[in-house]
Design a protein around this motif. Sequence first.
Motif, PDB file in Angstrom:
ATOM      1  N   SER A 205      59.803   9.821 -31.957  1.00 17.81           N
ATOM      2  CA  SER A 205      60.565   8.737 -31.354  1.00 17.81           C
ATOM      3  C   SER A 205      60.901   9.125 -29.917  1.00 17.81           C
ATOM      4  CB  SER A 205      61.864   8.490 -32.135  1.00 17.81           C
ATOM      5  OG  SER A 205      62.684   7.530 -31.478  1.00 17.81           O
ATOM      6  N   GLU A 206      60.962   8.116 -29.041  1.00 14.67           N
ATOM      7  CA  GLU A 206      61.516   8.337 -27.700  1.00 14.67           C
ATOM      8  C   GLU A 206      63.032   8.269 -27.859  1.00 14.67           C
ATOM      9  OE1 GLU A 206      58.652   6.498 -24.485  1.00 14.67           O
ATOM     10  OE2 GLU A 206      58.843   5.126 -26.167  1.00 14.67           O
ATOM     11  N   VAL A 207      63.588   9.376 -28.314  1.00 11.08           N
ATOM     12  CA  VAL A 207      64.960   9.380 -28.824  1.00 11.08           C
ATOM     13  C   VAL A 207      65.960   8.856 -27.799  1.00 11.08           C
ATOM     14  CG1 VAL A 207      66.824  10.872 -29.650  1.00 11.08           C
ATOM     15  CG2 VAL A 207      64.506  11.191 -30.508  1.00 11.08           C
ATOM     16  N   ALA A 208      65.856   9.301 -26.559  1.00 10.69           N
ATOM     17  CA  ALA A 208      66.830   8.883 -25.547  1.00 10.69           C
ATOM     18  C   ALA A 208      66.798   7.371 -25.338  1.00 10.69           C
ATOM     19  CB  ALA A 208      66.556   9.603 -24.231  1.00 10.69           C
ATOM     20  N   ARG A 209      65.604   6.795 -25.411  1.00  7.57           N
ATOM     21  CA  ARG A 209      65.452   5.351 -25.200  1.00  7.57           C
ATOM     22  C   ARG A 209      66.177   4.548 -26.276  1.00  7.57           C
ATOM     23  NH1 ARG A 209      61.191   1.729 -26.307  1.00  7.57           N
ATOM     24  NH2 ARG A 209      61.076   0.083 -24.763  1.00  7.57           N
ATOM     25  N   PHE A 210      66.162   5.042 -27.494  1.00  8.22           N
ATOM     26  CA  PHE A 210      66.807   4.336 -28.606  1.00  8.22           C
ATOM     27  C   PHE A 210      68.285   4.726 -28.708  1.00  8.22           C
ATOM     28  CE2 PHE A 210      62.377   3.866 -29.472  1.00  8.22           C
ATOM     29  CZ  PHE A 210      62.278   2.632 -30.066  1.00  8.22           C
ATOM     30  N   ARG A 211      68.599   5.955 -28.359  1.00  5.73           N
ATOM     31  CA  ARG A 211      69.980   6.419 -28.433  1.00  5.73           C
ATOM     32  C   ARG A 211      70.863   5.674 -27.439  1.00  5.73           C
ATOM     33  NH1 ARG A 211      69.652  11.913 -26.391  1.00  5.73           N
ATOM     34  NH2 ARG A 211      69.708  10.817 -24.398  1.00  5.73           N
ATOM     35  N   LEU A 392      62.628  14.838 -33.969  1.00  8.26           N
ATOM     36  CA  LEU A 392      61.657  13.765 -33.730  1.00  8.26           C
ATOM     37  C   LEU A 392      61.414  13.457 -32.260  1.00  8.26           C
ATOM     38  CD1 LEU A 392      62.901  11.255 -36.472  1.00  8.26           C
ATOM     39  CD2 LEU A 392      61.000  12.875 -36.650  1.00  8.26           C
ATOM     40  N   GLU A 393      61.939  14.261 -31.343  1.00 11.44           N
ATOM     41  CA  GLU A 393      61.772  13.983 -29.919  1.00 11.44           C
ATOM     42  C   GLU A 393      60.294  14.075 -29.526  1.00 11.44           C
ATOM     43  OE1 GLU A 393      61.887  12.813 -26.437  1.00 11.44           O
ATOM     44  OE2 GLU A 393      63.850  12.889 -27.417  1.00 11.44           O
ATOM     45  N   LYS A 394      59.809  13.043 -28.885  1.00  7.55           N
ATOM     46  CA  LYS A 394      58.385  12.884 -28.559  1.00  7.55           C
ATOM     47  C   LYS A 394      57.817  14.085 -27.814  1.00  7.55           C
ATOM     48  CE  LYS A 394      55.462   9.921 -25.658  1.00  7.55           C
ATOM     49  NZ  LYS A 394      55.461   8.688 -24.830  1.00  7.55           N
ATOM     50  N   GLU A 395      58.482  14.519 -26.761  1.00  4.52           N
ATOM     51  CA  GLU A 395      57.950  15.585 -25.910  1.00  4.52           C
ATOM     52  C   GLU A 395      57.721  16.872 -26.690  1.00  4.52           C
ATOM     53  OE1 GLU A 395      56.682  16.968 -22.077  1.00  4.52           O
ATOM     54  OE2 GLU A 395      57.258  14.947 -22.730  1.00  4.52           O
ATOM     55  N   SER A 396      58.681  17.277 -27.503  1.00  2.00           N
ATOM     56  CA  SER A 396      58.549  18.537 -28.234  1.00  2.00           C
ATOM     57  C   SER A 396      57.488  18.435 -29.332  1.00  2.00           C
ATOM     58  CB  SER A 396      59.898  18.950 -28.832  1.00  2.00           C
ATOM     59  OG  SER A 396      60.387  17.963 -29.712  1.00  2.00           O
ATOM     60  N   VAL A 397      57.385  17.276 -29.980  1.00  3.23           N
ATOM     61  CA  VAL A 397      56.381  17.097 -31.032  1.00  3.23           C
ATOM     62  C   VAL A 397      54.974  17.209 -30.456  1.00  3.23           C
ATOM     63  CG1 VAL A 397      55.381  15.407 -32.626  1.00  3.23           C
ATOM     64  CG2 VAL A 397      57.854  15.725 -32.566  1.00  3.23           C
ATOM     65  N   LEU A 398      54.717  16.541 -29.330  1.00  2.00           N
ATOM     66  CA  LEU A 398      53.379  16.543 -28.748  1.00  2.00           C
ATOM     67  C   LEU A 398      53.024  17.891 -28.135  1.00  2.00           C
ATOM     68  CD1 LEU A 398      53.384  12.945 -27.263  1.00  2.00           C
ATOM     69  CD2 LEU A 398      51.836  13.809 -29.012  1.00  2.00           C
ATOM     70  N   ARG A 399      53.985  18.552 -27.530  1.00  2.00           N
ATOM     71  CA  ARG A 399      53.705  19.890 -26.979  1.00  2.00           C
ATOM     72  C   ARG A 399      53.321  20.869 -28.088  1.00  2.00           C
ATOM     73  NH1 ARG A 399      54.311  20.658 -21.806  1.00  2.00           N
ATOM     74  NH2 ARG A 399      55.624  19.252 -20.553  1.00  2.00           N
TER      75      ARG A 399
END
Length: 407
Positions: A205-211, A392-399
């Motif tokens: 998830s783009e957590v900050a965008r939804f948070r 679930l933060e996008k950046e850490s998952v993809l890295r």
Amino acid sequence: MKILVYGINYSPELTGIGKYTGEMVAWMAEQGHDVRVITAPPYYPQWQVQGNYSSWKYAKEQGAATVWRCPMYVPKQPSTLKRLIHLGSFALSSFFPLMAQSRWKPDRIIGVVPTLFCTPGMRLLAKLSGARTVLHIQDYEVDAMLGLGMAGKGKGGKVARLASAFERSGLHNVDHVSTISRSMMKRATDKGVAAQKVIFFPNWSEVARFRDVTTQQAEALRARLGLPSARRIILYSGNIGEKQGLENVIAVAQRYTDRPWQFVIVGQGGGRARLEEMVAGLGLSNVTFLPLQPYDDLPALLKMGDCHLVVQRRGAADAVLPSKLTNILAVGGNAVITADRDTELGQLCQAHPGIAVCVEPEAVDALAAGIEQCLSMSKENTLAREYAERTLEKESVLRQFIADIRG
């Protein structure tokens, strides 16, 4: 790295696999990787090719990634046979642009399942180019087919045995198998995949965008959609197909016509027309159908929900981790999940009490009780939001995924 991504679903599809594959490719290109994509024209979940795309001719798109769109058959009303023809037609038409990539010599080929029909071509290209292969399982399509009874006589039928053998061949002959949940990783090893070959690659998830979405944004969207301001919103957003079992939601809505609740079903799919007929036949005014909303409006849409429904039939829940849940958690939403205790979703709810309300699948009484419980909870589910921020933060998952496939 030179990375070739190969799968039937891709941007600009707004839901499910296409959304995640598109975001993955965009992120990889931003990180400096040379990325190419072989895919189909966007058609899901409407089961209709979108906009200016064509289902019968090839197209090439240039952008951050080079994308080849391959023709395929798209049934208006998908059945088991029509789905097989649909998947097979893409595997056949995409074979030729796939083989053309041997001159480019990709370092990694990421095949996104569905469809398993594409794995033989992917493996052949790997042999020709020296690439390493990653089969990313978004959906165990054979298990889902068997769980929903789509293969005739269950796991003992000839079609089922043939499908399972084909699946094993695909899983066993790639360099890595990645998938989106711990239980799906275990399922891969149960199917004979060596544990060291299996990679955990969850949907994100783009957590900050939804948070950071505000109540004012949610109320503005609510007004724009014409939803009554004085009623509590019980929201389902996503594909409307057979594996969701949304007729149970209609049955619950019929019970609560005297409550200030509005059941809002957002999405498209092969089962929508039947549900609309059911609602019309029952004369229900507390059920609203809406089309899929633009992705920019998704945070506000989820913020608007007082109770989110993550609903699937029993067989489907064993095989698939719904991607919609990641953003529900990120927005701090309260969700009712239909899942048995031994599934990934059931285990999530047991491991993190309060993250969601888990109820028995395909049980109207249980779903009704779950909705009542969900609506009694605090509007802001801080436990859900903290879990999303942590895992679930996008950046850490993809890295992490890139680090895993480099090895």
